[in-house]
Scaffold this motif. Structure first.
Motif, PDB file in Angstrom:
ATOM      1  N   ILE A  21       3.695  22.689 -24.122  1.00 10.40           N
ATOM      2  CA  ILE A  21       4.826  22.222 -25.024  1.00 10.40           C
ATOM      3  C   ILE A  21       4.951  23.232 -26.151  1.00 10.40           C
ATOM      4  O   ILE A  21       6.167  23.676 -26.543  1.00 10.40           O
ATOM      5  CB  ILE A  21       4.505  20.780 -25.567  1.00 10.40           C
ATOM      6  CG1 ILE A  21       4.595  19.993 -24.444  1.00 10.40           C
ATOM      7  CG2 ILE A  21       5.461  20.497 -26.581  1.00 10.40           C
ATOM      8  CD1 ILE A  21       4.184  18.453 -24.742  1.00 10.40           C
ATOM      9  N   SER A  22       4.026  23.770 -26.736  1.00 14.18           N
ATOM     10  CA  SER A  22       4.056  24.723 -27.992  1.00 14.18           C
ATOM     11  C   SER A  22       4.602  25.891 -27.617  1.00 14.18           C
ATOM     12  O   SER A  22       5.426  26.564 -28.159  1.00 14.18           O
ATOM     13  CB  SER A  22       2.526  24.876 -28.323  1.00 14.18           C
ATOM     14  OG  SER A  22       2.654  25.877 -29.491  1.00 14.18           O
ATOM     15  N   VAL A  23       4.252  26.401 -26.165  1.00 14.55           N
ATOM     16  CA  VAL A  23       4.848  27.676 -25.679  1.00 14.55           C
ATOM     17  C   VAL A  23       6.201  27.659 -25.307  1.00 14.55           C
ATOM     18  O   VAL A  23       7.024  28.234 -25.805  1.00 14.55           O
ATOM     19  CB  VAL A  23       3.874  28.323 -24.413  1.00 14.55           C
ATOM     20  CG1 VAL A  23       4.610  29.280 -23.764  1.00 14.55           C
ATOM     21  CG2 VAL A  23       2.547  28.544 -24.800  1.00 14.55           C
ATOM     22  N   LEU A  24       6.380  26.483 -24.757  1.00 16.34           N
ATOM     23  CA  LEU A  24       7.906  26.299 -24.598  1.00 16.34           C
ATOM     24  C   LEU A  24       8.816  26.149 -25.674  1.00 16.34           C
ATOM     25  O   LEU A  24       9.980  26.656 -25.968  1.00 16.34           O
ATOM     26  CB  LEU A  24       8.200  24.942 -23.670  1.00 16.34           C
ATOM     27  CG  LEU A  24       7.971  24.855 -22.261  1.00 16.34           C
ATOM     28  CD1 LEU A  24       7.968  23.512 -21.626  1.00 16.34           C
ATOM     29  CD2 LEU A  24       8.644  25.957 -21.453  1.00 16.34           C
ATOM     30  N   LYS A  25       8.332  25.521 -26.930  1.00 18.03           N
ATOM     31  CA  LYS A  25       9.057  25.587 -28.270  1.00 18.03           C
ATOM     32  C   LYS A  25       9.250  26.923 -28.704  1.00 18.03           C
ATOM     33  O   LYS A  25      10.089  27.254 -29.167  1.00 18.03           O
ATOM     34  CB  LYS A  25       8.177  24.501 -29.199  1.00 18.03           C
ATOM     35  CG  LYS A  25       8.917  24.456 -30.303  1.00 18.03           C
ATOM     36  CD  LYS A  25       8.011  23.623 -31.474  1.00 18.03           C
ATOM     37  CE  LYS A  25       8.763  23.280 -32.687  1.00 18.03           C
ATOM     38  NZ  LYS A  25       9.166  24.396 -33.472  1.00 18.03           N
ATOM     39  N   MET A  26       8.261  27.716 -28.850  1.00 22.84           N
ATOM     40  CA  MET A  26       8.375  29.034 -29.105  1.00 22.84           C
ATOM     41  C   MET A  26       9.331  29.575 -28.081  1.00 22.84           C
ATOM     42  O   MET A  26      10.247  30.461 -28.854  1.00 22.84           O
ATOM     43  CB  MET A  26       7.032  29.880 -29.131  1.00 22.84           C
ATOM     44  CG  MET A  26       5.885  29.421 -29.966  1.00 22.84           C
ATOM     45  SD  MET A  26       4.387  30.371 -30.249  1.00 22.84           S
ATOM     46  CE  MET A  26       3.880  30.239 -28.419  1.00 22.84           C
ATOM     47  N   SER A  27       9.613  29.792 -27.087  1.00 20.54           N
ATOM     48  CA  SER A  27      10.249  30.079 -26.059  1.00 20.54           C
ATOM     49  C   SER A  27      11.739  29.669 -26.575  1.00 20.54           C
ATOM     50  O   SER A  27      12.855  30.434 -26.570  1.00 20.54           O
ATOM     51  CB  SER A  27       9.972  29.862 -24.756  1.00 20.54           C
ATOM     52  OG  SER A  27      10.791  30.500 -23.865  1.00 20.54           O
ATOM     53  N   LYS A  28      11.818  28.446 -26.864  1.00 20.37           N
ATOM     54  CA  LYS A  28      13.320  27.920 -27.268  1.00 20.37           C
ATOM     55  C   LYS A  28      13.676  28.390 -28.385  1.00 20.37           C
ATOM     56  O   LYS A  28      14.886  28.804 -28.767  1.00 20.37           O
ATOM     57  CB  LYS A  28      13.084  26.425 -27.375  1.00 20.37           C
ATOM     58  CG  LYS A  28      14.324  25.692 -27.788  1.00 20.37           C
ATOM     59  CD  LYS A  28      14.082  24.069 -27.708  1.00 20.37           C
ATOM     60  CE  LYS A  28      15.164  23.620 -28.509  1.00 20.37           C
ATOM     61  NZ  LYS A  28      15.116  23.214 -29.918  1.00 20.37           N
ATOM     62  N   ASP A  29      12.677  28.570 -29.388  1.00 15.84           N
ATOM     63  CA  ASP A  29      13.044  29.184 -30.933  1.00 15.84           C
ATOM     64  C   ASP A  29      13.622  30.529 -30.572  1.00 15.84           C
ATOM     65  O   ASP A  29      14.429  31.117 -31.310  1.00 15.84           O
ATOM     66  CB  ASP A  29      11.880  28.898 -31.841  1.00 15.84           C
ATOM     67  CG  ASP A  29      11.570  27.543 -32.226  1.00 15.84           C
ATOM     68  OD1 ASP A  29      12.521  26.795 -31.818  1.00 15.84           O
ATOM     69  OD2 ASP A  29      10.503  27.311 -32.750  1.00 15.84           O
ATOM     70  N   GLN A  30      12.939  31.408 -29.678  1.00 13.50           N
ATOM     71  CA  GLN A  30      13.232  32.583 -29.718  1.00 13.50           C
ATOM     72  C   GLN A  30      14.516  32.888 -28.870  1.00 13.50           C
ATOM     73  O   GLN A  30      15.496  33.819 -29.143  1.00 13.50           O
ATOM     74  CB  GLN A  30      12.173  33.287 -28.858  1.00 13.50           C
ATOM     75  CG  GLN A  30      12.393  34.785 -28.638  1.00 13.50           C
ATOM     76  CD  GLN A  30      12.525  35.529 -30.102  1.00 13.50           C
ATOM     77  OE1 GLN A  30      11.388  35.384 -30.834  1.00 13.50           O
ATOM     78  NE2 GLN A  30      13.208  36.779 -30.244  1.00 13.50           N
ATOM     79  N   ALA A  31      14.791  31.897 -27.818  1.00 10.17           N
ATOM     80  CA  ALA A  31      15.960  32.018 -27.518  1.00 10.17           C
ATOM     81  C   ALA A  31      17.267  31.864 -28.579  1.00 10.17           C
ATOM     82  O   ALA A  31      18.342  32.147 -28.209  1.00 10.17           O
ATOM     83  CB  ALA A  31      16.171  31.176 -26.405  1.00 10.17           C
ATOM     84  N   GLU A  32      17.014  30.635 -29.171  1.00  5.60           N
ATOM     85  CA  GLU A  32      17.987  30.336 -30.273  1.00  5.60           C
ATOM     86  C   GLU A  32      18.259  31.614 -31.089  1.00  5.60           C
ATOM     87  O   GLU A  32      19.358  31.920 -31.435  1.00  5.60           O
ATOM     88  CB  GLU A  32      17.416  29.178 -31.066  1.00  5.60           C
ATOM     89  CG  GLU A  32      17.746  27.899 -30.371  1.00  5.60           C
ATOM     90  CD  GLU A  32      17.136  26.749 -31.061  1.00  5.60           C
ATOM     91  OE1 GLU A  32      16.759  27.014 -32.402  1.00  5.60           O
ATOM     92  OE2 GLU A  32      17.411  25.792 -30.448  1.00  5.60           O
ATOM     93  N   VAL A  33      17.200  32.285 -31.522  1.00  6.63           N
ATOM     94  CA  VAL A  33      17.456  33.560 -32.560  1.00  6.63           C
ATOM     95  C   VAL A  33      18.070  34.696 -31.761  1.00  6.63           C
ATOM     96  O   VAL A  33      19.143  35.229 -32.144  1.00  6.63           O
ATOM     97  CB  VAL A  33      15.946  34.040 -32.997  1.00  6.63           C
ATOM     98  CG1 VAL A  33      16.167  35.430 -33.482  1.00  6.63           C
ATOM     99  CG2 VAL A  33      15.310  32.896 -33.791  1.00  6.63           C
ATOM    100  N   ASN A  34      17.790  34.896 -30.496  1.00 10.72           N
ATOM    101  CA  ASN A  34      18.498  35.800 -29.626  1.00 10.72           C
ATOM    102  C   ASN A  34      19.847  35.411 -29.447  1.00 10.72           C
ATOM    103  O   ASN A  34      20.826  36.185 -29.552  1.00 10.72           O
ATOM    104  CB  ASN A  34      17.964  36.206 -28.266  1.00 10.72           C
ATOM    105  CG  ASN A  34      16.464  36.534 -28.399  1.00 10.72           C
ATOM    106  OD1 ASN A  34      16.125  37.543 -29.414  1.00 10.72           O
ATOM    107  ND2 ASN A  34      15.697  36.631 -27.376  1.00 10.72           N
ATOM    108  N   GLY A  35      20.293  34.044 -29.211  1.00  8.56           N
ATOM    109  CA  GLY A  35      21.788  33.815 -29.110  1.00  8.56           C
ATOM    110  C   GLY A  35      22.442  34.115 -30.277  1.00  8.56           C
ATOM    111  O   GLY A  35      23.514  34.423 -30.401  1.00  8.56           O
TER     112      GLY A  35
END
Length: 58
Positions: A21-35
């Motif tokens: 869950i923590s890794v998925l959250k970090m991935s989601k946060d990075q995707a938001e920053v990239n977007g």
């Protein structure tokens, strides 16, 4: 059944789930920053004065 082994197995399972869950959250946060960066880049690339006139004289 060994209660200690069962407890350890359950604890390890919970840890794996928490890490996933923590890794998925970090991935989601990075995707938001990239977007957001992509949107900002696209907004800056707009040049409204281009394409308004076409020179058809040869």
């Amino acid at each position: 059944m060994d209660v200690a082994a069962l407890s350890i197995g359950l604890s390890q399972s919970n840890l794996k789930q928490a890490v996933s869950i923590s890794v998925l959250k970090m991935s989601k946060d990075q995707a938001e920053v990239n977007g957001a960066a992509l949107i900002k880049m696209m907004e800056q690339s707009i040049q409204p004065h281009l394409g308004g006139n076409i020179d058809i004289k040869a």
